[in-house]
Design a protein around this motif. Structure first.
Motif, PDB file in Angstrom:
ATOM      1  N   PHE A   7       0.841  -1.199   0.000  1.00  0.00           N
ATOM      2  CA  PHE A   7       0.000   0.000   0.000  1.00  0.00           C
ATOM      3  C   PHE A   7       0.874   1.246   0.000  1.00  0.00           C
ATOM      4  O   PHE A   7       2.057   1.205   0.355  1.00  0.00           O
ATOM      5  N   TRP A   9       0.516   5.694   0.884  1.00  0.00           N
ATOM      6  CA  TRP A   9      -0.316   6.598   1.665  1.00  0.00           C
ATOM      7  C   TRP A   9      -0.024   8.047   1.326  1.00  0.00           C
ATOM      8  O   TRP A   9       1.024   8.384   0.783  1.00  0.00           O
ATOM      9  N   HIS A  18      -4.914   9.114   3.629  1.00  0.00           N
ATOM     10  CA  HIS A  18      -5.522   8.306   2.568  1.00  0.00           C
ATOM     11  C   HIS A  18      -4.589   7.141   2.247  1.00  0.00           C
ATOM     12  O   HIS A  18      -3.413   7.331   1.943  1.00  0.00           O
ATOM     13  N   HIS A  20      -3.952   3.752  -0.130  1.00  0.00           N
ATOM     14  CA  HIS A  20      -4.311   3.071  -1.377  1.00  0.00           C
ATOM     15  C   HIS A  20      -3.612   1.725  -1.413  1.00  0.00           C
ATOM     16  O   HIS A  20      -2.388   1.635  -1.238  1.00  0.00           O
ATOM     17  N   ASP A  22      -2.296  -1.586  -3.246  1.00  0.00           N
ATOM     18  CA  ASP A  22      -1.815  -1.958  -4.580  1.00  0.00           C
ATOM     19  C   ASP A  22      -2.109  -3.438  -4.823  1.00  0.00           C
ATOM     20  O   ASP A  22      -1.236  -4.301  -4.704  1.00  0.00           O
ATOM     21  N   ASN A  56     -10.619  -0.114  -2.858  1.00  0.00           N
ATOM     22  CA  ASN A  56      -9.204  -0.407  -2.636  1.00  0.00           C
ATOM     23  C   ASN A  56      -8.503   0.709  -1.855  1.00  0.00           C
ATOM     24  O   ASN A  56      -7.307   0.935  -2.014  1.00  0.00           O
ATOM     25  N   THR A  57      -9.264   1.401  -1.019  1.00  0.00           N
ATOM     26  CA  THR A  57      -8.718   2.508  -0.243  1.00  0.00           C
ATOM     27  C   THR A  57      -9.276   2.533   1.175  1.00  0.00           C
ATOM     28  O   THR A  57     -10.300   1.916   1.474  1.00  0.00           O
TER      29      THR A  57
END
Length: 241
Positions: A7, A9, A18, A20, A22, A56-57
């Motif tokens: 991930f 950020w 936030h 995200h 991967d 996916n977040t």
């Protein structure tokens, strides 16, 4: 051992982080995100104001004078590694009864125009195994991934001004149930009689990120017996879209 999800950020404000992930959209990813959200709220309930999971977040709203982004990132990394090693598919399944009929499914004709009968539509929609990949748009509204490819339809070009509570709908690769009366641009195929958002109940909605969902077909009489309502103000023509 399951491969660890990577991930990245980004700070989007002084109080919001936030995240995200991967990884391809999948049931496993949604279950992982849901678990991470629960872990964060449990471990840092005195410093996190809200955690908003999506496909996916994660969006984390926190109190910066009580916790730092660095600590949050370490917690997320730890939760991912723990989840990757222990996660199973034994998720509670939500079963949603649905009445499929043109009187409540105004867009069923779109499938019939493509050569798919109502019986085939019902079979395909009820045999699929769905999972909640996001919650949003309205309280209790769950984006249900896992829709069979033959049922995909684009969103309406112009949303309807009114979609009745309980309406079962499809848009792109998702299915959903409208938890309350609202505008909406999805394709309508049926109606569910269950209350899917109850602010005074615990939990307030049966859905959780990564949770499994299945539809089962019921008759008109069963729908009414379960408390379902057939709205008299449902639009019946394209002019209302």
């Amino acid at each position: 051992m399951t491969k660890t999800i990577e991930f990245d950020w980004q700070l989007v404000s002084e109080t919001s982080l936030h995240i995200h992930f991967d990884a391809p959209l999948s049931r496993t990813l949604s279950q992982t995100i849901g678990t991470i959200a629960q872990v964060l709220l449990s471990q840092h309930n005195d410093s996190i104001m809200n955690v908003t999971p999506s496909h996916n977040t994660l969006l984390i709203d926190y109190l910066p004078y009580r916790i730092s982004p660095k600590v949050l990132i370490l917690s997320i990394d730890s939760a991912i590694r723990h989840t990757s090693n222990t996660q199973t598919d034994k998720t509670h399944e939500v079963v949603l009864p649905a009445y499929y009929h043109p009187e409540v499914g105004l867009d069923i004709h779109q499938y019939e125009d493509k050569g798919l009968s109502l019986a085939q539509l019902i079979e395909s929609h009820t045999q699929a195994s769905y999972y909640v990949s996001a919650l949003g748009f309205a309280p209790g509204f769950a984006f249900l991934a896992g829709l069979p490819r033959e049922l995909t339809l684009p969103r309406l070009t112009t949303p309807r001004v009114h979609v009745p509570k309980g309406t079962v709908a499809i848009a792109e690769q998702y299915s959903a149930v409208y938890p309350d009366d609202s505008p909406g641009g999805w394709n309508l195929i049926g109606r569910c009689p269950l209350a899917l958002f109850q602010p005074q109940a615990q939990p307030i909605t049966p859905f959780s990120i990564g949770g499994q969902v299945r539809f089962t077909s019921i008759s008109r009489k069963q729908f009414l017996d379960l408390g379902g309502e057939l709205s008299s103000d449902t639009p019946h023509s394209n002019s209302h879209r």
